[in-house]
Design a protein around this motif. Sequence first.
Motif, PDB file in Angstrom:
ATOM      1  N   GLU A   1      10.813 110.476  78.129  1.00 16.08           N
ATOM      2  CA  GLU A   1      11.163 111.726  77.460  1.00 16.08           C
ATOM      3  C   GLU A   1       9.858 112.319  76.941  1.00 16.08           C
ATOM      4  OE1 GLU A   1      13.469 113.429  73.482  1.00 16.08           O
ATOM      5  OE2 GLU A   1      13.922 111.419  74.236  1.00 16.08           O
TER       6      GLU A   1
ATOM      7  N   TYR B   1      13.508 114.895  80.457  1.00 19.03           N
ATOM      8  CA  TYR B   1      14.117 113.560  80.414  1.00 19.03           C
ATOM      9  C   TYR B   1      14.156 113.035  81.841  1.00 19.03           C
ATOM     10  CZ  TYR B   1      16.105 115.040  75.897  1.00 19.03           C
ATOM     11  OH  TYR B   1      16.292 115.481  74.624  1.00 19.03           O
TER      12      TYR B   1
ATOM     13  N   GLY C   1      14.766 113.749  87.001  1.00 15.63           N
ATOM     14  CA  GLY C   1      14.954 114.177  85.631  1.00 15.63           C
ATOM     15  C   GLY C   1      15.479 115.587  85.526  1.00 15.63           C
TER      16      GLY C   1
END
Length: 880
Positions: free
Chosen positions: A603, A621, A637
């Motif tokens: 993250e 993320y 992501g």
Amino acid sequence: MSDTGPQANAQQLNDWLVAGLEAAQSLVFEVNPLTQTGAFVGDIRKLVGDGPGAEMGVFEALSTYMHPDDQVWVVEDLHKATVPGAKLDVTYRVAHPRTGEQQWFRSTGKAEADADGKFARIVGVIRNVTSEQRARQANAALRERFESAVLAANVGTFTLWPGTGRMEFDDQAARSMQIDAPERDWPVERMLQRIAAEDFEHASQALMAVAADGVSRESRFRLAGSEDNPRWMMARARGSQMRDGVCERVSGTVWDVTDLVRERAEAARVKALLEEALKATGSVAFEFDPATNSAEFIGDIRQRLGLDAQGSVPSFEETTQYVLPEDLPGFLAAMQGACVPGGTLDFQFAHRHVASGETRWARVMGGSELDDNGQFRALVGIIRDVTQEVLAERAYRELDSRFHMAMQAAGIGTWTYEVDSGKLFVDERLAEVGGFDVDALGGNLDEFMALVAEHDQARVNGELAALIEDGKSRDIRFERVREDGEPAWFHARINAAETIDGQVKQVSGATWDITKLVRAEQTEALFRERHNLALQSAKVGCWYWDGVSDEFEIDPWTETLLGFAPGEMTLTMEGFLGAIYPEDRARMAEAVATILAERDAFEEIYRVQNNFDAPHWMRSYGKVFRDASGAVKGLSGVLIDVTTEVELRHALERSNAELDDFAHIASHDLREPLRGLHNYASFLQEDYGDVIDGEGKHMLGSLGRLAQRLEDLINDLQSYSRLGRSELNIKPIPLADIVDDVLGTMEFSLDEAGVALTTGADLPTVVCDRTRIGEVLRNLVTNAIKYNDKDDKTIEIGFEAGQQAVFVRDNGIGIAPEHADRVFAMFKRLHTREAFSGGTGAGLTLTKRMVERHGGRIWFESEPGSGTTFYFTLGAGAHE
């Protein structure tokens, strides 16, 4: 008197001399090696076993009887002894003339001189020393065998002279005791220094006791200097020379028993593991001897039967009384039937659990054990708790019954097709599911296929033909149109039910209505389309980076989120990093390298501008995908525009700073009136205590305590607010130095509590505020001391490399799972105010605040009654 008298006397003396020499297996000789002449007094033939015979010269005897290999050097020794006064001493071999048996003779003598002082002859004695030589050889062989055996067994010998206080070692003993000095004669005090300190007292006392009374003793001890890899020695000694009750010499043996000690330790470990395994599986091992009708158990049979844990181990008869009556005869018969050579045992029975009163089930498995003669000796095996298995089996049967009922209730129909005859058999439930008349089908597959929608018929026929060909199960979905004109969808699972010689002879299947599922899928597809529109509206983009090709796959609006026009962004990792705001680019490049090298998920937050008028904040993320070797396959992501969130967080941080200032001011203003209340309560007790009744004194005491507690709470609140206002002095510092600072101030507390504290040897350098992290460690160690009810308290400070976390571990009371949410709450204690030395309950709250100020987090793992481990990190890049 006749003049022959002296001659007769000489002859008599000569006879006596010859007789004496014969009795002693000896004779006298004289020899001159220079002239090779000589004679014997006595019969050399008789001495060597050739029988009486004529006289023989010395050199004639040498060549006749002496072993050829010995003749040369014996003659050389004779010539060497031709110096007046020289001595001769030679031992040589002689073969027995009749038996050929080897004999040994020894010649000793002295060189004599004539009147002029020149060599005249060698005079001496020849003696048969065969018995002595054989004894000497036997002793040498015995000694050689003894030394070989001692060497093979690594056994050394030693001798102690108590009177002089000295010891002597043989080579093996010196090697075993790791004595490197060339001398083997040591003072006993020096030898005792070779014994490890923890074993010195009992080993030295045992040796001194032997020296005092001569009674045999043995002792096991470790060698000094072998603490990391202990070397164990066994010594056995006894008094070997006693005089008037005083031991003048102690003899003993010493040998290395390290392997034996380790084998015993390993055996103990294996036994402990076996006991743990038995305990973990609810099992007990046993050995049953039918001859004595007795059994021995490994594992807690008391716990297994629910008996008192402190009671004695029950006998075999006592154990069988808990078997339920309906299973007892079969249990006894199975045990008896297995008590024969080659017998096996496998029997399941129910028994009563005494503590709970429940019925439980056990399975006893084992076999016969034979002695060295192949005769039955005992029955060995394991009693395993199978209660869960029995209950699971019963539950399965019930579930199976319910399954069939559920199939019926759910409308799942079944059918069977015979390949050779072409007959189709359909149950009533399938007819109900499909909405057709069974009788109308007439057991014909073609009639059934006619019910399938026309566009699916070829595919269904093809799947069925393929199953008949390869025998592999298949799932088929098809559509049909009902009589009312509404479409319906069905799912069929078909299997080869009967195969002969590799040919499928029968096919069976189950079919159920999936119309609702298909319609749900259609609805889901519509929802997914709308969902994608929603992601676009919410400024969320999805992406995947291929670690092999270095290419990004992105959805249509990801470029827009990053400030690019469609097709403008370079879809490589270098292109992605180039799209990041310059001030964040180096940090993100380092973060990507760390993610690829170490992490499984990530993250990250960063800024982009590109075609935007002002920087936008983005949060990514994602997850890392690796192959079996750990190499990165790719990253997947989402990308979210969090500009509004970041701006709100900055505003919140400003608001929190203002709240910290308010808390500081409020706590400062409240402290003075509270201190006044506490002081006035104390003054009233001191000055008017004699006129205030008991209830009044109690109320004043309570007032003082409450004021003091409120002041403590305010102090903690002020400390908490101060953490938010004070600047951190962040710099790299060895974690070991911080630990040393903390322990230096807590030495008295640790000693007073009797705590054994250890620190890891691999503590890293950390980037932190030395004072604040010192307070974190001090709070955690203080709690570890306070909340510990063990006699042997232990605390460990270390670093967990895998989690990049510092930890403080104790063996204290632990924390119950239901209290996990309250541990870091402000002013929340898990115990009464008076328990465990009191406190306000703010310590861990302050600790958490200090860790979070460093960008880290704190958590714990605990087992009630066994201890707690607190972990904390210090943010990314804090550990070197």
